[in-house]
Design an enzyme around this catalytic site. Structure first.
Site, short mmCIF file in Angstrom:
data_model
loop_
_atom_site.label_atom_id
_atom_site.label_comp_id
_atom_site.label_asym_id
_atom_site.label_seq_id
_atom_site.Cartn_x
_atom_site.Cartn_y
_atom_site.Cartn_z
N CYS A 113 16.57 59.39 32.68
CA CYS A 113 17.75 58.90 31.97
C CYS A 113 17.30 58.23 30.68
CB CYS A 113 18.51 57.91 32.86
SG CYS A 113 19.72 56.90 31.99
N CYS A 162 23.41 56.86 26.02
CA CYS A 162 24.74 57.48 26.00
C CYS A 162 25.87 56.50 26.31
CB CYS A 162 24.82 58.62 27.01
SG CYS A 162 23.28 59.48 27.22
N THR A 207 22.65 50.39 32.93
CA THR A 207 21.67 51.35 32.45
C THR A 207 21.12 50.95 31.08
OG1 THR A 207 22.78 53.12 33.63
CG2 THR A 207 21.38 53.78 31.79
N GLU A 238 17.96 50.30 35.49
CA GLU A 238 19.23 49.61 35.59
C GLU A 238 18.93 48.13 35.87
OE1 GLU A 238 19.15 52.76 36.85
OE2 GLU A 238 20.66 53.55 35.50
N HIS A 291 31.80 59.68 29.74
CA HIS A 291 30.53 59.59 30.47
C HIS A 291 30.42 60.70 31.52
CE1 HIS A 291 26.81 57.55 30.45
NE2 HIS A 291 26.82 57.32 31.75
N TYR A 345 27.29 63.75 31.75
CA TYR A 345 26.48 64.21 32.89
C TYR A 345 26.33 65.73 32.92
CZ TYR A 345 25.98 59.68 35.14
OH TYR A 345 25.62 58.39 35.44
N CYS A 395 22.93 65.61 30.40
CA CYS A 395 21.65 64.97 30.78
C CYS A 395 21.13 65.47 32.12
CB CYS A 395 21.79 63.46 30.77
SG CYS A 395 22.65 62.75 32.19
N GLU A 438 22.23 58.63 40.96
CA GLU A 438 23.14 58.43 39.83
C GLU A 438 24.11 59.60 39.69
OE1 GLU A 438 21.78 58.25 35.77
OE2 GLU A 438 22.83 56.35 35.54
FE1 SF4 Z 1 21.51 58.20 31.45
FE2 SF4 Z 1 22.74 60.55 31.61
FE3 SF4 Z 1 24.17 58.27 31.53
FE4 SF4 Z 1 22.83 59.20 29.37
S1 SF4 Z 1 24.59 60.18 30.43
S2 SF4 Z 1 22.91 57.11 30.10
S3 SF4 Z 1 21.00 60.06 30.31
S4 SF4 Z 1 22.78 58.95 33.15
FE FE Z 2 24.68 56.96 33.97
#
Ligand code: SF4
Ligand code: FE
Length: 489
Positions: free
Chosen positions: A100, A104, A191, A258, A293, A297, A300, A448
């Protein structure tokens, strides 16, 4: 300065006076701490890649606020093309870090706040949009990393904020002053907060009129007075503290983190407040942030999935099982699942639309479908990777034994797979699979995937709300030639 280099980013973190606790102690120097540093390197990639000509189009964009070139992580999306590039950028960074990269959440919080403050001002004559634009212009100019803090501890899940036996279970305003407010509460599993210069705080649920003190959104520096963090434990984290740790950590350079973040009477000046008592807009803010968000996902997790699929294929190459049809089929299945995740990330972006403020919002139904798939498919991809890797992934001796002058030669001899492949390389790829599926990176890939950006039920509620069942019933009635006037009253 509109674009920072990684070195400048690290130096700016060094200047912060963060209060981070780990294993019961204040961390003197978070930037060089062996457990924290790999997570900082992941954020560092968002700076490094922005300097890279090959990724210029993905990583940088012209700001609608300043007209200058900015990092996409600080951008307010101006088109569906921007939304699609966001997902592609996240996939690329997942591929580069297998972790991660944390940045983001701030980007998603900013986009949600930009449109919500605009609409709140329209209804209430407040000045939050101006406050936010001024704040975000500063962020674009400095190229800071911003954390987005939403999740409150929530205490008894059956009770709302004001009904809790401890009123701090949701972050709230405890004092109102002419120059600002004082807040108290906590945000859990934050995060990347230790790698951020700033944090944006938002409510975590839709609120009722009596929840006024909980309807607060604002930004503060991460080293603000009264703010401190307690670093989250990860599976196998102390391997990073072992002398010369390399093979056993699986992913030496990158990671995520985190932290439990406490706001113990933190002062927020008026010009950093973006919502203050307008309870009916809390739900809009939560829904929009979560939507962005959930889209994220679809980028990422897919990038990390690419690395995991590659690792599983290499594990098969290294033990000679790569030609078996069932192994090939498992790799096809993993790819199919991974690309399905990507498809909904791209789809919810392509179906985006402009908000009243002018920035672009993703399609909420498709973003929620995307994240719902993410709560499942990485588990199946993980299962298949473990199937291909074999049990050795979790029974293998340590790197220290492998490097021992006496024991090492036995490990080298008996853990050999295909004769042309070194035992060390075989161990390296198995440790990488272990890292992503069970180790430190499993926080960001496996668990996650379940709970990040909202647990599965949160998406099902949104899917129910957005699914338009009434319209679907009408479609069926028409095709079936149903005349409801014939029904009994
Ligand atoms: Fe982390 Fe993915 Fe959230 Fe970006 S979108 S902060 S890489 S979990
Ligand atoms: Fe996340």
């Amino acid at each position: 300065m509109s674009l920072m280099t990684k070195e400048q980013y690290v130096e700016s973190l060094r200047k912060l006076n963060l209060k981070v606790y780990m294993f019961g102690e204040l961390v003197e120097n978070p930037v060089d701490h062996p457990i924290i540093k790999p997570s900082m390197n992941s954020v560092g990639m968002t700076y490094e890649m922005a300097q890279h000509p090959e990724y210029e189009d993905l990583m940088t964009v012209t700001s609608n606020l300043t007209g200058k070139k900015v990092n996409r992580f600080t951008h307010l999306h101006q088109s569906t093309s921007d939304l699609i590039k966001k997902v592609k950028m996240q996939r690329m960074l997942g591929q580069k870090t297998a972790a991660c990269f944390q940045r983001c959440v701030g980007m998603d919080a900013a986009n949600a706040l930009y449109s919500t403050t605009f609409e709140t001002d329209k209804a209430h004559g407040t000045k939050y949009f101006e406050n936010f634009k001024k704040y975000w212009t500063m962020i674009q100019e400095t190229d800071f990393t911003v954390d987005g803090a939403m999740t409150d501890p929530k205490g008894d899940r059956g009770l709302g904020p004001v009904e809790q036996s401890d009123p701090d279970m949701f972050l709230r305003v405890v004092e109102r002053r002419p120059d600002g407010v004082v807040v108290r509460g906590a945000k859990v599993h934050q995060t990347g907060i230790v790698n951020s210069q700033e944090v944006i705080v938002m409510p975590t649920i839709a609120l009722r009129p009596e929840d006024k003190d909980y309807a607060i959104a604002f930004a503060v520096p991460t080293d603000a007075d009264g703010l401190f963090m307690i670093y989250g434990r990860q599976s196998c984290d102390t391997r990073k503290l072992e002398e010369g740790a390399d093979i056993d950590v699986g992913n030496k350079e990158f990671g995520g983190h985190e932290a439990l973040t406490i706001f113990d009477n933190v002062f927020v000046p008026n010009d950093r407040i973006f919502l203050n008592g307008e309870t009916e807009f809390a739900g809009m803010l939560v829904e929009r942030f979560a939507g962005y968000h959930r889209q994220s996902y679809g980028g990422c997790k897919v990038g990390v999935g690419d690395v995991l699929i590659g690792a599983a294929a290499l594990a098969a190459d290294y033990n000679g099982a790569h030609k078996a049809s069932h192994v090939k089929d498992k790799l096809i299945e993993m790819t199919h699942l991974n690309e399905t995740l990507y498809s909904s990330g791209i789809a919810c972006s392509a179906e985006g639309y402009p908000t009243e403020a002018g920035n672009y919002q993703i399609d909420l139904l498709l973003a929620n479908v995307c994240k719902q798939n993410v709560t499942r498919f990485p588990y199946e991809i993980t299962r298949l990777a473990e199937d291909i890797a074999g049990g050795l992934m979790v029974t293998m001796p340590s790197e220290k034994d492998f490097k021992d002058p006496v024991l090492g030669k036995y490990i080298n001899k008996y853990l050999q797979g295909v004769a042309t492949v070194s035992t060390e390389n075989r161990m390296r790829i198995l440790r990488l699979i272990e890292n992503i599926t069970l180790g430190t990176a499993a926080v960001g890939y496996r668990t996650e995937s379940m709970h990040g950006a909202g647990s599965p039920q949160a998406q099902r509620i949104m899917i129910a709300r957005q699914g338009n069942l009434a319209q679907k019933k009408e479609l069926a009635k028409k095709i079936a030639r149903i005349d409801e006037s014939q029904n009994k009253k």
